[in-house]
Scaffold this active site. Structure first.
Site, PDB file in Angstrom:
ATOM      1  N   ASN A  55       0.851  -1.184   0.000  1.00  9.56           N
ATOM      2  CA  ASN A  55       0.000   0.000   0.000  1.00  9.56           C
ATOM      3  C   ASN A  55       0.892   1.242   0.000  1.00  9.56           C
ATOM      4  O   ASN A  55       1.944   1.273   0.628  1.00  9.56           O
ATOM      5  CB  ASN A  55      -1.003   0.009   1.153  1.00  9.56           C
ATOM      6  CG  ASN A  55      -0.427  -0.243   2.528  1.00  9.56           C
ATOM      7  OD1 ASN A  55       0.524  -0.997   2.694  1.00  9.56           O
ATOM      8  ND2 ASN A  55      -1.021   0.382   3.532  1.00  9.56           N
ATOM      9  N   GLU A  70       0.415   5.268   0.549  1.00 11.94           N
ATOM     10  CA  GLU A  70      -0.509   6.299   0.996  1.00 11.94           C
ATOM     11  C   GLU A  70      -0.182   7.651   0.400  1.00 11.94           C
ATOM     12  O   GLU A  70       0.904   7.871  -0.146  1.00 11.94           O
ATOM     13  CB  GLU A  70      -0.474   6.413   2.523  1.00 11.94           C
ATOM     14  CG  GLU A  70      -1.021   5.197   3.211  1.00 11.94           C
ATOM     15  CD  GLU A  70      -1.001   5.307   4.722  1.00 11.94           C
ATOM     16  OE1 GLU A  70      -1.651   4.457   5.354  1.00 11.94           O
ATOM     17  OE2 GLU A  70      -0.343   6.205   5.282  1.00 11.94           O
ATOM     18  N   CYS A  97      -3.911   0.511  -2.586  1.00  9.86           N
ATOM     19  CA  CYS A  97      -3.736  -0.666  -1.726  1.00  9.86           C
ATOM     20  C   CYS A  97      -2.731  -1.653  -2.321  1.00  9.86           C
ATOM     21  O   CYS A  97      -2.463  -1.649  -3.527  1.00  9.86           O
ATOM     22  CB  CYS A  97      -5.073  -1.372  -1.533  1.00  9.86           C
ATOM     23  SG  CYS A  97      -6.316  -0.375  -0.696  1.00  9.86           S
ATOM     24  N   GLU A 129      -3.003  -4.897  -2.785  1.00 10.27           N
ATOM     25  CA  GLU A 129      -3.577  -5.842  -3.743  1.00 10.27           C
ATOM     26  C   GLU A 129      -3.662  -5.231  -5.138  1.00 10.27           C
ATOM     27  O   GLU A 129      -3.307  -5.861  -6.131  1.00 10.27           O
ATOM     28  CB  GLU A 129      -4.987  -6.278  -3.301  1.00 10.27           C
ATOM     29  CG  GLU A 129      -5.021  -6.947  -1.951  1.00 10.27           C
ATOM     30  CD  GLU A 129      -5.256  -5.989  -0.788  1.00 10.27           C
ATOM     31  OE1 GLU A 129      -5.848  -6.426   0.205  1.00 10.27           O
ATOM     32  OE2 GLU A 129      -4.844  -4.799  -0.858  1.00 10.27           O
ATOM     33  N   CYS A 144     -10.005  -4.449   0.914  1.00 14.74           N
ATOM     34  CA  CYS A 144     -11.071  -3.452   0.989  1.00 14.74           C
ATOM     35  C   CYS A 144     -12.046  -3.695  -0.172  1.00 14.74           C
ATOM     36  O   CYS A 144     -11.776  -4.484  -1.086  1.00 14.74           O
ATOM     37  CB  CYS A 144     -10.488  -2.040   0.935  1.00 14.74           C
ATOM     38  SG  CYS A 144      -9.940  -1.511  -0.704  1.00 14.74           S
ATOM     39  N   CYS A 203     -10.596  -3.049  -3.666  1.00 16.22           N
ATOM     40  CA  CYS A 203      -9.724  -4.145  -4.108  1.00 16.22           C
ATOM     41  C   CYS A 203     -10.539  -5.381  -4.490  1.00 16.22           C
ATOM     42  O   CYS A 203     -10.211  -6.073  -5.454  1.00 16.22           O
ATOM     43  CB  CYS A 203      -8.708  -4.494  -3.027  1.00 16.22           C
ATOM     44  SG  CYS A 203      -7.424  -3.232  -2.871  1.00 16.22           S
TER      45      CYS A 203
END
Length: 137
Positions: free
Chosen positions: A47, A49, A58, A60, A93, A96
């Site tokens: 991830n 940010e 993210c 994934e 999430c 994702c």
């Protein structure tokens, strides 16, 4: 395609070790992901940010998008592992999950881990049982 126990272990290890490279100055919540392809290539992601949280990506998606950039398709994906330092299993999430619906097959195994290195196997279909997957009328 049947995934071997040693492949699962390696895939999970790749997800666990890569999370240390996550860029998480705001949440301090590193996540790592690893995607195994039919040719035994493993692409890792973390991830990343941003102070504008909507611009965050993210782990994934980082791994899956890198696979696409490298010429892989949904038919090439064998499995995905996701890792975080959590008590319970880390789950992707909803964004994702939707990307997995688009870029993976419904029966793709997803290996969720936690901070104790426990592993839980689910499929994309189990993560998103009523997936939005077509624009048909």
């Amino acid at each position: 395609m049947k995934i071997q126990e040693n492949q699962i272990k390696l895939l999970v290890e790749k997800a666990q070790t890569i999370k240390e490279r996550a860029y998480v100055p705001y949440s301090h919540f590193p996540v790592g992901a690893a995607v195994l392809y039919k040719d035994d290539t493993i692409i890792q992601g973390v991830n990343v940010e941003n102070v504008s949280f909507g611009a965050t990506n993210c782990a994934e998606r980082t791994a899956l998008f890198t696979g696409i950039a490298n010429g892989y398709s949904k038919e090439d994906i064998v499995a995905i592992a996701v890792s975080a330092n959590t008590k319970d299993y880390i789950t992707p999430c909803s964004i994702c999950r939707q990307v997995m619906v688009e870029l993976c097959q419904a029966d793709t195994p997803i290996y969720l881990t936690n901070g104790n290195n426990d592993i839980k196997e689910v499929t994309v279909d189990e993560l998103v049982p009523y997936a939005f997957s077509t624009l048909d009328n």
